[in-house]
Scaffold this motif. Structure first.
Motif, PDB file in Angstrom:
ATOM      1  N   ASP A   1       0.732  -1.181   0.072  1.00 53.33           N
ATOM      2  CA  ASP A   1      -0.132   0.001  -0.140  1.00 53.33           C
ATOM      3  C   ASP A   1       0.981   1.102  -0.087  1.00 53.33           C
ATOM      4  OD1 ASP A   1       0.708  -0.838   2.680  1.00 53.33           O
ATOM      5  OD2 ASP A   1      -0.840   0.452   3.593  1.00 53.33           O
ATOM      6  N   LEU A   2       1.889   1.388   0.685  1.00 54.73           N
ATOM      7  CA  LEU A   2       2.865   2.535   0.768  1.00 54.73           C
ATOM      8  C   LEU A   2       3.627   2.707  -0.494  1.00 54.73           C
ATOM      9  CD1 LEU A   2       4.234   2.405   4.337  1.00 54.73           C
ATOM     10  CD2 LEU A   2       2.723   3.826   3.390  1.00 54.73           C
ATOM     11  N   THR A   3       3.889   1.221  -1.192  1.00 55.09           N
ATOM     12  CA  THR A   3       4.503   1.474  -2.557  1.00 55.09           C
ATOM     13  C   THR A   3       3.657   2.155  -3.564  1.00 55.09           C
ATOM     14  OG1 THR A   3       5.843  -0.451  -2.110  1.00 55.09           O
ATOM     15  CG2 THR A   3       5.755   0.040  -4.349  1.00 55.09           C
ATOM     16  N   ALA A   4       2.328   1.610  -3.500  1.00 54.68           N
ATOM     17  CA  ALA A   4       1.201   2.305  -4.265  1.00 54.68           C
ATOM     18  C   ALA A   4       1.134   3.789  -4.144  1.00 54.68           C
ATOM     19  CB  ALA A   4      -0.187   1.450  -4.153  1.00 54.68           C
ATOM     20  N   LEU A   5       1.228   3.983  -3.011  1.00 48.69           N
ATOM     21  CA  LEU A   5       1.262   5.412  -2.495  1.00 48.69           C
ATOM     22  C   LEU A   5       2.345   6.284  -3.580  1.00 48.69           C
ATOM     23  CD1 LEU A   5       0.102   7.921  -0.970  1.00 48.69           C
ATOM     24  CD2 LEU A   5       1.844   7.296   0.813  1.00 48.69           C
ATOM     25  N   ALA A   6       3.571   5.806  -3.312  1.00 51.94           N
ATOM     26  CA  ALA A   6       4.697   6.066  -3.921  1.00 51.94           C
ATOM     27  C   ALA A   6       4.367   6.495  -5.672  1.00 51.94           C
ATOM     28  CB  ALA A   6       6.069   5.605  -3.456  1.00 51.94           C
ATOM     29  N   MET A   7       3.894   5.420  -6.014  1.00 50.63           N
ATOM     30  CA  MET A   7       3.635   5.088  -7.373  1.00 50.63           C
ATOM     31  C   MET A   7       2.560   6.019  -8.069  1.00 50.63           C
ATOM     32  SD  MET A   7       5.867   3.072  -8.515  1.00 50.63           S
ATOM     33  CE  MET A   7       7.074   2.924  -6.953  1.00 50.63           C
ATOM     34  N   GLN A   8       2.068   6.870  -7.110  1.00 47.23           N
ATOM     35  CA  GLN A   8       0.967   7.756  -7.624  1.00 47.23           C
ATOM     36  C   GLN A   8       1.934   9.166  -8.067  1.00 47.23           C
ATOM     37  OE1 GLN A   8      -1.664   8.541  -4.596  1.00 47.23           O
ATOM     38  NE2 GLN A   8      -2.827   6.608  -4.561  1.00 47.23           N
ATOM     39  N   GLU A   9       3.011   9.103  -7.500  1.00 48.81           N
ATOM     40  CA  GLU A   9       3.661  10.407  -8.038  1.00 48.81           C
ATOM     41  C   GLU A   9       4.227  10.045  -9.668  1.00 48.81           C
ATOM     42  OE1 GLU A   9       4.342  13.150  -6.511  1.00 48.81           O
ATOM     43  OE2 GLU A   9       3.342  12.152  -4.379  1.00 48.81           O
ATOM     44  N   SER A  10       3.944  11.290 -10.334  1.00 46.36           N
ATOM     45  CA  SER A  10       4.244  11.189 -11.636  1.00 46.36           C
ATOM     46  C   SER A  10       5.876  11.047 -12.129  1.00 46.36           C
ATOM     47  CB  SER A  10       3.789  12.135 -12.419  1.00 46.36           C
ATOM     48  OG  SER A  10       4.271  13.520 -11.953  1.00 46.36           O
ATOM     49  N   GLU A  11       6.763  11.699 -11.276  1.00 48.07           N
ATOM     50  CA  GLU A  11       8.098  11.667 -11.541  1.00 48.07           C
ATOM     51  C   GLU A  11       8.730  10.507 -10.670  1.00 48.07           C
ATOM     52  OE1 GLU A  11       9.632  13.745 -13.565  1.00 48.07           O
ATOM     53  OE2 GLU A  11       7.863  14.503 -14.028  1.00 48.07           O
ATOM     54  N   GLU A  12       9.874  10.017 -11.611  1.00 42.31           N
ATOM     55  CA  GLU A  12      10.520   8.704 -10.528  1.00 42.31           C
ATOM     56  C   GLU A  12      11.195   9.182  -9.477  1.00 42.31           C
ATOM     57  OE1 GLU A  12      14.058   5.484 -11.703  1.00 42.31           O
ATOM     58  OE2 GLU A  12      13.072   6.482 -13.328  1.00 42.31           O
ATOM     59  N   TRP A  13      11.949  10.529  -9.557  1.00 45.43           N
ATOM     60  CA  TRP A  13      12.469  11.079  -8.261  1.00 45.43           C
ATOM     61  C   TRP A  13      11.630  10.966  -7.214  1.00 45.43           C
ATOM     62  CZ3 TRP A  13      11.007  15.838  -5.911  1.00 45.43           C
ATOM     63  CH2 TRP A  13      10.416  16.508  -6.955  1.00 45.43           C
ATOM     64  N   ALA A  14      10.200  11.679  -7.449  1.00 43.15           N
ATOM     65  CA  ALA A  14       9.178  11.823  -6.435  1.00 43.15           C
ATOM     66  C   ALA A  14       8.947  10.466  -5.808  1.00 43.15           C
ATOM     67  CB  ALA A  14       7.932  12.589  -6.854  1.00 43.15           C
ATOM     68  N   GLN A  15       8.683   9.468  -6.518  1.00 45.45           N
ATOM     69  CA  GLN A  15       8.299   8.033  -6.133  1.00 45.45           C
ATOM     70  C   GLN A  15       9.579   7.519  -5.283  1.00 45.45           C
ATOM     71  OE1 GLN A  15       8.076   5.841  -9.877  1.00 45.45           O
ATOM     72  NE2 GLN A  15       6.228   6.707 -10.252  1.00 45.45           N
ATOM     73  N   GLU A  16      10.697   7.801  -5.590  1.00 45.12           N
ATOM     74  CA  GLU A  16      12.001   7.239  -4.725  1.00 45.12           C
ATOM     75  C   GLU A  16      11.839   8.019  -3.489  1.00 45.12           C
ATOM     76  OE1 GLU A  16      15.658   7.357  -7.014  1.00 45.12           O
ATOM     77  OE2 GLU A  16      14.574   6.085  -8.587  1.00 45.12           O
ATOM     78  N   GLU A  17      11.743   9.100  -3.580  1.00 47.98           N
ATOM     79  CA  GLU A  17      11.827  10.136  -2.272  1.00 47.98           C
ATOM     80  C   GLU A  17      10.476   9.542  -1.343  1.00 47.98           C
ATOM     81  OE1 GLU A  17      13.595  12.677  -1.053  1.00 47.98           O
ATOM     82  OE2 GLU A  17      14.930  11.904  -2.832  1.00 47.98           O
ATOM     83  N   VAL A  18       9.268   9.386  -1.556  1.00 48.69           N
ATOM     84  CA  VAL A  18       8.307   8.755  -0.980  1.00 48.69           C
ATOM     85  C   VAL A  18       8.823   7.547  -0.203  1.00 48.69           C
ATOM     86  CG1 VAL A  18       5.904   7.975  -0.920  1.00 48.69           C
ATOM     87  CG2 VAL A  18       6.347  10.010  -2.156  1.00 48.69           C
ATOM     88  N   LEU A  19       9.332   6.696  -1.023  1.00 46.13           N
ATOM     89  CA  LEU A  19       9.672   5.219  -0.317  1.00 46.13           C
ATOM     90  C   LEU A  19      11.052   5.454   0.392  1.00 46.13           C
ATOM     91  CD1 LEU A  19       9.829   3.100  -3.805  1.00 46.13           C
ATOM     92  CD2 LEU A  19       8.176   3.029  -1.696  1.00 46.13           C
TER      93      LEU A  19
END
Length: 96
Positions: free
Chosen positions: A44-62
């Motif tokens: 569920d937290l990975t899915a939250l991160a994948m909602q970001e459009s930019e790859e760097w933003a996804q990595e920052e959430v994770l």
């Protein structure tokens, strides 16, 4: 005066030997950094991160989720409860 010269020579020899020993040790016994234990983030937290459009933003959430998890130092707390604290910190509801 000659005692000072010999003392200086001894200090320089010790310093040179120290540099050579350090160089030899790093060549023959390189220091490898200890890799940090990879923390598997729940789906569920990975899915939250994948909602970001930019790859760097996804990595920052994770990264933020992993850092929050690592800050919880209570060893007696179950893993699911730790992740619930991380979910709460990231603004996601808890799982039962």
């Amino acid at each position: 005066m000659s005692h000072l010269v010999w003392a200086l020579v001894a200090v320089l020899l010790v310093e040179r030997a120290n540099r050579l020993l350090n160089r030899w040790l790093t060549l023959h016994y390189p220091i490898t950094p200890v890799e940090e234990h990879e923390i598997v983030v729940p789906v569920d937290l990975t899915a939250l991160a994948m909602q970001e459009s930019e790859e760097w933003a996804q990595e920052e959430v994770l990264k933020a989720a992993r850092e929050r998890y690592m800050k919880i130092t209570d060893a007696a707390m179950p893993e699911s409860q730790k992740w619930n604290l991380v979910r709460r910190a990231l603004g996601v509801g808890e799982l039962a």
